[in-house]
Design a protein around this motif. Structure first.
Motif, PDB file in Angstrom:
ATOM      1  N   LYS A   1       2.592   7.837  13.889  1.00  0.00           N
ATOM      2  CA  LYS A   1       1.141   7.702  14.036  1.00  0.00           C
ATOM      3  C   LYS A   1       0.429   8.287  12.821  1.00  0.00           C
ATOM      4  N   GLN A   2       0.909   9.410  12.329  1.00  0.00           N
ATOM      5  CA  GLN A   2       0.290  10.023  11.160  1.00  0.00           C
ATOM      6  C   GLN A   2       0.457   9.155   9.914  1.00  0.00           C
ATOM      7  N   ARG A   3       1.617   8.507   9.784  1.00  0.00           N
ATOM      8  CA  ARG A   3       1.814   7.622   8.624  1.00  0.00           C
ATOM      9  C   ARG A   3       0.865   6.427   8.681  1.00  0.00           C
ATOM     10  N   LEU A   4       0.694   5.873   9.886  1.00  0.00           N
ATOM     11  CA  LEU A   4      -0.235   4.750  10.038  1.00  0.00           C
ATOM     12  C   LEU A   4      -1.669   5.188   9.770  1.00  0.00           C
ATOM     13  N   LEU A   5      -2.030   6.365  10.242  1.00  0.00           N
ATOM     14  CA  LEU A   5      -3.381   6.874  10.013  1.00  0.00           C
ATOM     15  C   LEU A   5      -3.651   7.133   8.537  1.00  0.00           C
ATOM     16  N   ALA A   6      -2.590   7.341   7.778  1.00  0.00           N
ATOM     17  CA  ALA A   6      -2.764   7.568   6.340  1.00  0.00           C
ATOM     18  C   ALA A   6      -3.030   6.280   5.572  1.00  0.00           C
ATOM     19  N   ASN A   7      -2.940   5.141   6.243  1.00  0.00           N
ATOM     20  CA  ASN A   7      -3.146   3.851   5.570  1.00  0.00           C
ATOM     21  C   ASN A   7      -4.593   3.728   5.091  1.00  0.00           C
ATOM     22  N   PRO A   8      -4.825   3.604   3.784  1.00  0.00           N
ATOM     23  CA  PRO A   8      -6.203   3.564   3.269  1.00  0.00           C
ATOM     24  C   PRO A   8      -7.009   2.387   3.792  1.00  0.00           C
ATOM     25  N   SER A   9      -6.366   1.232   4.038  1.00  0.00           N
ATOM     26  CA  SER A   9      -7.121   0.059   4.469  1.00  0.00           C
ATOM     27  C   SER A   9      -7.677   0.253   5.874  1.00  0.00           C
ATOM     28  N   MET A  10      -6.970   1.010   6.713  1.00  0.00           N
ATOM     29  CA  MET A  10      -7.458   1.258   8.064  1.00  0.00           C
ATOM     30  C   MET A  10      -8.643   2.230   8.027  1.00  0.00           C
ATOM     31  N   LYS A  11      -8.555   3.243   7.178  1.00  0.00           N
ATOM     32  CA  LYS A  11      -9.675   4.160   7.024  1.00  0.00           C
ATOM     33  C   LYS A  11     -10.906   3.413   6.524  1.00  0.00           C
ATOM     34  N   GLN A  12     -10.692   2.533   5.547  1.00  0.00           N
ATOM     35  CA  GLN A  12     -11.801   1.789   4.962  1.00  0.00           C
ATOM     36  C   GLN A  12     -12.519   0.935   6.004  1.00  0.00           C
ATOM     37  N   ALA A  13     -11.758   0.354   6.928  1.00  0.00           N
ATOM     38  CA  ALA A  13     -12.330  -0.548   7.930  1.00  0.00           C
ATOM     39  C   ALA A  13     -13.249   0.172   8.905  1.00  0.00           C
ATOM     40  N   MET A  14     -13.172   1.485   8.958  1.00  0.00           N
ATOM     41  CA  MET A  14     -13.980   2.248   9.910  1.00  0.00           C
ATOM     42  C   MET A  14     -15.286   2.755   9.306  1.00  0.00           C
ATOM     43  N   LEU A  15     -15.512   2.458   8.022  1.00  0.00           N
ATOM     44  CA  LEU A  15     -16.663   3.039   7.325  1.00  0.00           C
ATOM     45  C   LEU A  15     -17.639   1.983   6.831  1.00  0.00           C
ATOM     46  N   PHE A  16     -18.907   2.406   6.682  1.00  0.00           N
ATOM     47  CA  PHE A  16     -19.967   1.587   6.100  1.00  0.00           C
ATOM     48  C   PHE A  16     -20.389   2.246   4.782  1.00  0.00           C
ATOM     49  N   PRO A  17     -19.570   2.113   3.718  1.00  0.00           N
ATOM     50  CA  PRO A  17     -19.854   2.846   2.479  1.00  0.00           C
ATOM     51  C   PRO A  17     -21.019   2.225   1.696  1.00  0.00           C
ATOM     52  N   GLN A  18     -21.630   3.057   0.844  1.00  0.00           N
ATOM     53  CA  GLN A  18     -22.699   2.609  -0.048  1.00  0.00           C
ATOM     54  C   GLN A  18     -22.273   2.915  -1.483  1.00  0.00           C
ATOM     55  N   PRO A  19     -22.027   1.908  -2.322  1.00  0.00           N
ATOM     56  CA  PRO A  19     -22.103   0.474  -2.016  1.00  0.00           C
ATOM     57  C   PRO A  19     -20.892   0.014  -1.196  1.00  0.00           C
ATOM     58  N   ALA A  20     -20.985  -1.210  -0.664  1.00  0.00           N
ATOM     59  CA  ALA A  20     -19.896  -1.769   0.135  1.00  0.00           C
ATOM     60  C   ALA A  20     -18.630  -1.912  -0.700  1.00  0.00           C
TER      61      ALA A  20
ATOM     62  N   GLY B   1       2.336  16.549   3.803  1.00  0.00           N
ATOM     63  CA  GLY B   1       1.539  15.344   3.983  1.00  0.00           C
ATOM     64  C   GLY B   1       2.456  14.162   4.220  1.00  0.00           C
ATOM     65  N   GLN B   2       2.060  13.252   5.104  1.00  0.00           N
ATOM     66  CA  GLN B   2       2.915  12.126   5.444  1.00  0.00           C
ATOM     67  C   GLN B   2       2.601  10.917   4.565  1.00  0.00           C
ATOM     68  N   GLN B   3       3.642  10.153   4.243  1.00  0.00           N
ATOM     69  CA  GLN B   3       3.430   8.929   3.485  1.00  0.00           C
ATOM     70  C   GLN B   3       2.741   7.889   4.355  1.00  0.00           C
ATOM     71  N   THR B   4       2.077   6.954   3.692  1.00  0.00           N
ATOM     72  CA  THR B   4       1.382   5.916   4.424  1.00  0.00           C
ATOM     73  C   THR B   4       2.342   4.822   4.874  1.00  0.00           C
ATOM     74  N   GLU B   5       1.949   4.094   5.895  1.00  0.00           N
ATOM     75  CA  GLU B   5       2.741   2.973   6.404  1.00  0.00           C
ATOM     76  C   GLU B   5       1.829   1.782   6.597  1.00  0.00           C
ATOM     77  N   ARG B   6       2.261   0.617   6.105  1.00  0.00           N
ATOM     78  CA  ARG B   6       1.447  -0.584   6.260  1.00  0.00           C
ATOM     79  C   ARG B   6       1.448  -1.026   7.719  1.00  0.00           C
ATOM     80  N   ILE B   7       0.315  -1.555   8.145  1.00  0.00           N
ATOM     81  CA  ILE B   7       0.203  -2.071   9.498  1.00  0.00           C
ATOM     82  C   ILE B   7       0.918  -3.408   9.560  1.00  0.00           C
ATOM     83  N   ALA B   8       1.856  -3.519  10.476  1.00  0.00           N
ATOM     84  CA  ALA B   8       2.699  -4.704  10.537  1.00  0.00           C
ATOM     85  C   ALA B   8       2.023  -5.828  11.317  1.00  0.00           C
ATOM     86  N   GLY B   9       2.500  -7.062  11.063  1.00  0.00           N
ATOM     87  CA  GLY B   9       2.119  -8.204  11.891  1.00  0.00           C
ATOM     88  C   GLY B   9       0.705  -8.685  11.657  1.00  0.00           C
ATOM     89  N   SER B  10       0.166  -9.350  12.688  1.00  0.00           N
ATOM     90  CA  SER B  10      -1.127 -10.019  12.551  1.00  0.00           C
ATOM     91  C   SER B  10      -2.264  -9.034  12.317  1.00  0.00           C
TER      92      SER B  10
END
Length: 416
Positions: A352-371, A28-37
Motif C-alpha cells: 500500500k505504501q509503494r502504491l501511495l508513493a506513485n506520483p501520478s496518483m498523488k497528482q490526480a488528487m490535486l488542483f494545482p495552479q497552474p494545472a 522510504g518505500q519505492q513507488t509501484e505503478r498502478i496495474a491494469g485498467s
C-alpha cells in the motif's frame, strides 16, 4: 531527548504488532505503478477527445462573489472556482458552441461564507435557477436537451441537494433543474438521493502549495501507528450526541483515547501535515458528509487512509485503486479498529505504501495552479470524455419538456 525516546518506543511497538522491522519502517518505500485498467485511466489525456463551451455569465454569479470573500479560494469546496479558471485557458475549450460536446455554467454556489468560514448553501438553489434561466433564454443549447449535455460543479457537502444537514438535504433532493445534467461533486454515497447516477465524484480541494511547503524527508520514520485530528462530537449542531458521524467518531474516541498506538485528538497542531507523514495509518471517518480532505492528505503524504464511511463513493474510483491503497472499516466495527489494523500483514502494508508513493496518483488528487498533466482537472475531463458520444435520446423533440421548473420548495423560486 524524551521525544526521541518516545518515538523510538512507539516505533518498536508498531514493529512488534505488524511484524515490520524498524529498519523497514524507517526506509522510504519505492513507488509501484498502478496495474491494469485503473493505471491506464489515470494516465489518459483528455485533450483532443472533447470540446467544452464555457458560458459567459455576468460576474455576479462568480467573480463578484469571490471578491467579497477571498477565503473561498482555500476552503474544501474551492474546486468550483479553480475548475472555472482552468477551463478558460484549457485546450479543450471551444469558443464555438456549435462544435461543443459539453457546456459549462460557472456558478460559485458555495462561496457565501459564515464568519467562521462555513459555506451557507441557502441561496445556492436560487442562484443556480437564475443562471439556468439566463442560459436557456440567451443561448439555444440548454433547451435542446434540458441540460443533458451540460455539467455543473456542485462541491457542497451533499452536492446539488444544497444543505449541510443530511436529513434536510434528503428532504430537499437534487435541484430539479439539474436532474438531466452531469454533476461534478465531492459527495458520493451509494443509494443516496443526493448522488445522481452518472455524477463525477471528485476529491475535495486541499491547497497544493500549502501541503508542498510541509513535506519532510521521505526517509523519516513512520513512528505513529494511527493518526487523527478533528472533532469527535459536534456539540454545536448535535447537542445530544450520537448523530454526528453516525456515532463513528465518538466510538473512535471512547475506545482508543488511551491506546498508545492511537495518536488522536481534537487539537490541530501546526505540525499536522508533518505528523501525517510520520504515520502508518490515517483515520478518514465520515463527519456530516462521508468524505473529508483527509482522503487527499492521506494519499499525498503516503499515510494509508482508513476509510470509515459506509457506502462511500470515492473520487475518481475508476482511476484510483482505493481498495488496494486504503483500508475500509464498517461504521459498526469501529470498536475493533486496533485488532483490524494490527492484523494487516507487513507485506500488505508495504505494498500500500509503494502504491501511495506513485506520483501520478498523488497528482490526480490535486488542483494545482497552474494545472499539470494528470491532475484532478484532467481527471474530470477524462470522466466527461468517457461519457461521449452523447446518446441521441438526450435531444428533445420540438416542444417536449421533461424538467419541472416549478418543482421544489417555494423559497427556491424567489428571485436571486
Amino acid at each position: 531527548m524524551w521525544g526521541d525516546m518516545r518515538g523510538l518506543a512507539i516505533l518498536l511497538i508498531i514493529a512488534s504488532f505488524v511484524g515490520i522491522s524498524a529498519k523497514e519502517l524507517e526506509q522510504g518505500q519505492q513507488t509501484e505503478r498502478i496495474a491494469g485498467s485503473a493505471g491506464d485511466v489515470l494516465e489518459d489525456d483528455p485533450v483532443g477527445r472533447l470540446k467544452v463551451y464555457v458560458y459567459e455569465l455576468p460576474s455576479k454569479y462568480n467573480k463578484k462573489i469571490l471578491q467579497k470573500d477571498s477565503r473561498c479560494l482555500t476552503h474544501m469546496f474551492a474546486a468550483e472556482i479553480f475548475m472555472h479558471r482552468f477551463l478558460l485557458s484549457s485546450p479543450v475549450r471551444t469558443l464555438n458552441p456549435d462544435e461543443a460536446d459539453w457546456f459549462y455554467t460557472p456558478v460559485y454556489a458555495t462561496c457565501e461564507l459564515t464568519p467562521n468560514g462555513l459555506p451557507l448553501p441557502f441561496k445556492s438553489p436560487r442562484m443556480m435557477r437564475s443562471a439556468i434561466q439566463l442560459i436557456s433564454s440567451n443561448w439555444p443549447y440548454w433547451n435542446r436537451t434540458e441540460g443533458a449535455d451540460h455539467f455543473f460543479v456542485v462541491p457542497h457537502d451533499f452536492g446539488a441537494c444544497f444543505h449541510y444537514q443530511e436529513e434536510k438535504a434528503i428532504q430537499r433532493g437534487i435541484l430539479p433543474l439539474l436532474k438531466r445534467a452531469t454533476l461534478v461533486q465531492t459527495f458520493g454515497q451509494r443509494n443516496h438521493v443526493c448522488l445522481k447516477e452518472g455524477s463525477i465524484t471528485i476529491p475535495p480541494y486541499a491547497p497544493p502549495q500549502k501541503m508542498q511547503a510541509h513535506l519532510i524527508p521521505p526517509d523519516t520514520p513512520r513512528s505513529i501507528f494511527v493518526y487523527f485530528r478533528g472533532l469527535f462530537y459536534d456539540v454545536g449542531n448535535d447537542p445530544e450526541g450520537g448523530y454526528y458521524a453516525r456515532g463513528a467518531r465518538a466510538s473512535v474516541w471512547e475506545n482508543f483515547k488511551n491506546n498508545p498506538l492511537f495518536d488522536i485528538s481534537t487539537d490541530h497542531p501546526t505540525t499536522y501535515y508533518e505528523d501525517m507523514q510520520r504515520a502508518v495509518f490515517c483515520l478518514c471517518p465520515l463527519g456530516w458528509a462521508p468524505w473529508s480532505p483527509r482522503l487527499v492528505e492521506g494519499v499525498i503524504f503516503g499515510c494509508i487512509p482508513v476509510i470509515i464511511a459506509d457506502d462511500i463513493v470515492l473520487p475518481f474510483a475508476d482511476a484510483i485503486p482505493w481498495e488496494e491503497i486504503g483500508v475500509f472499516v464498517a461504521e459498526k466495527d469501529v470498536f475493533k479498529l486496533d485488532t483490524i489494523l494490527t492484523s494487516i500483514s507487513p507485506e500488505v502494508i508495504l505494498r500500500k505504501q509503494r502504491l501511495l508513493a506513485n506520483p501520478s496518483m498523488k497528482q490526480a488528487m490535486l488542483f494545482p495552479q497552474p494545472a499539470q498533466p494528470g491532475d484532478a482537472f484532467h481527471q474530470i475531463l477524462n470522466g466527461l470524455a468517457r461519457k461521449l458520444p452523447h446518446d441521441e435520446s438526450i435531444y428533445l423533440k420540438p416542444d417536449e419538456k421533461i424538467l419541472n421548473w416549478t418543482a421544489g420548495p417555494a423559497s427556491d423560486r424567489k428571485p436571486w
